[in-house]
Design an enzyme around this catalytic site. Sequence first.
Site, PDB file in Angstrom:
ATOM      1  N   MET A 256       0.792  -1.416   0.354  1.00  0.00           N
ATOM      2  CA  MET A 256      -0.286   0.149  -0.055  1.00  0.00           C
ATOM      3  C   MET A 256       0.797   0.722   0.504  1.00  0.00           C
ATOM      4  SD  MET A 256      -2.882   1.492  -0.134  1.00  0.00           S
ATOM      5  CE  MET A 256      -3.510   3.000   0.093  1.00  0.00           C
TER       6      MET A 256
ATOM      7  N   GLU B 132       4.495   0.788  -6.255  1.00  0.00           N
ATOM      8  CA  GLU B 132       4.058   1.504  -5.006  1.00  0.00           C
ATOM      9  C   GLU B 132       4.459   2.908  -5.237  1.00  0.00           C
ATOM     10  OE1 GLU B 132       1.302   0.847  -3.026  1.00  0.00           O
ATOM     11  OE2 GLU B 132       1.187  -1.327  -4.356  1.00  0.00           O
TER      12      GLU B 132
HETATM   13 ZN   LIG Z   1      -1.496  -0.267  -6.936  1.00  0.00          ZN
END
Ligand SMILES: [Zn+2]
Length: 647
Positions: A95, A130
């Site tokens: 994330m 990311e």
């Molecule tokens: Zn992503």
Amino acid sequence: MSLGDGTDRVVFVDTIALSTYLVAFVVGPLEATDPIDVDGVPVRIIHPPGRADQTAFALEVAAHSLRWLADWYGISVPGGKVDLVALPDFAFGAMENLGCITFREVLLLVDPESADQRELESVAAVISHELAHLWFGDLVTMRWWNGIWLNEAFATFMEMKAVEAWRPDWDIWAGFGASRAAALDVDALASTRPIEYPVVTPADAESMFDLLTYEKGAGVVRMLEQFLGEEVFRDGVRLYLSAHLGGNTDNEDLWTALEEASGQPVGDLMHSWIFQGGFPVVEGTVVGDTCTLVQRRFRYDGAADDSLWQVPMRIRTTRGEHRLLLGDSPVVLELDGPLVTLNAGADGFYRSEVDVPPDPTRLTAIERAMSVDDRWAATLGGRHDPASFSGFVEAFTGDPDLAVWQAVLRGLYTIDLVAPGRHLTTAAEASGLLGGIVDRLGWEPSESEGDRTRQLRGILLVAAGTLADDPAVIAEARRRWSANASSDPAVDGAVVAIVTSHGDSADRAECRRRFGAAETSQEEQRHLRALALFPGITEVEALLDEVHQATVRTQDAPFLIRSLLAHPHHRALVWRNLVDHWEDMEDRLPSNSIARMLEGIRALGADVDPDVDRFLDDNPVPQGALTVAQHRERRHVNLRLGNRLSG
Ligand SMILES: [Zn+2]
């Protein structure tokens, strides 16, 4: 700062203007590496204690990708610092919280000596994904959740470009062929969806995090980039970012910027790919010096469908490449030489069928893989006898490329999955196809061999030892397992898979012990996945018990069940067990993983349980309703395939 009453005060500097979904706090017994300096930005890996020796690879990737991305976007790294945090149990892959990016351990911490190419590539890709979000997602973000697909599709596209620049020898776009094949597979179902749709409820937003967002989305972005040209595309993205820095956007804003940069009707072109589900197959009919091109929607169920796309095509003849947009009407193309492919570079998100067989010697690796995959998809759609697939792929058995063999094996494994009753026939066919190359590659890599060839050896040995049941391969794997000596990581992985696929209770105890004693996440995952491979009922039941008693982590349990549902002998038992424990599993497992776990139902033949559909009608999965509908429809595609193979 200590406040003297047993509490501390932690003060953070102000962030840039930021969406709330990008803010994270992580608390726990963690250690940090010393920061490395990437053009003035401190970058660290935060990890569970004692794992510092597995951080060097991630730091190297992060340093490369941050520099490469800053250069590509033309904007320096946002946020002032980058911490990459490995979390011990995490339902997501990773994330992109600004400055505090979180990962599953296995996607950040790795020992390059013991990990194979696929494992290293997945770490490099996820880190780059990311980091790509720091600009595309964090610095400029969507106005509302209907636009989230573009964040994810674009970051998936950029992860590959960044890794391609770092390790060109990994041929990352050929590797993407497998992901694109998975997206095309779902998108050939009546229950697919448009990439973009209105989002009203949290479940609507959660449903967007699927294959169609990431892999189809990235495939469509790649098709657009290759059609416009890489530099023109990059210039358009730079225009878009500079116009909207620190702000919210609609996807339309990106198309506008790309139109400005390219002079092409990008919005019109993209609308047909984004606002309707599915994709076309382009049929080419060659007569003399002309090729007539028409499109129709590709569907496994063969139902009539008048959807049409603006198809940006790159076509290659022996003389050169031609670009054209295929729309509503057929196009007659004058050929300047014999036709080679209707999908040059295999970058188009479409399938193609030509009335002349492909000539592998004129195709690149990724085009050969696509050609095998197109044939397999047409087979699933009922256009070819499935028993003829092994004959078709004979032309590719000398192929030295990983992506081509992945496409060949996808078809063969599926045949074995849906028609376990013909396993001996499938094994004999596989044995004939694999024998030559398995002998040629042997068990030991040569010094000069590239990573992808090592990876190819690994997947071929597994296929020879499990699909083809080659006694010599099984015996050698067993010898290496007993010696517990490590050679090449891809061979080590193959040994585990082969031995456990034929293993008994003593082997299971040893596999469980190695899982517990694993020093890296990759080694741990390898042995964990293998626990689902044992043929015996006792070993299957033992793993089900571990899932229900939570001795395996909840991030892993859904994937083990998915694998067990495709067990060669005990699918029915696993399905009954799942039905019996349904409520407990729904409560305990991560909400986003239930629908993924149910992918395993694609393997359930009519003999397993005639009421699979009824159970899923009675037990809906609201946060993954569409994904479950797709697994159910795909299961029926497999049922039809199984019937044709045994009929
Ligand atoms: Zn992503």
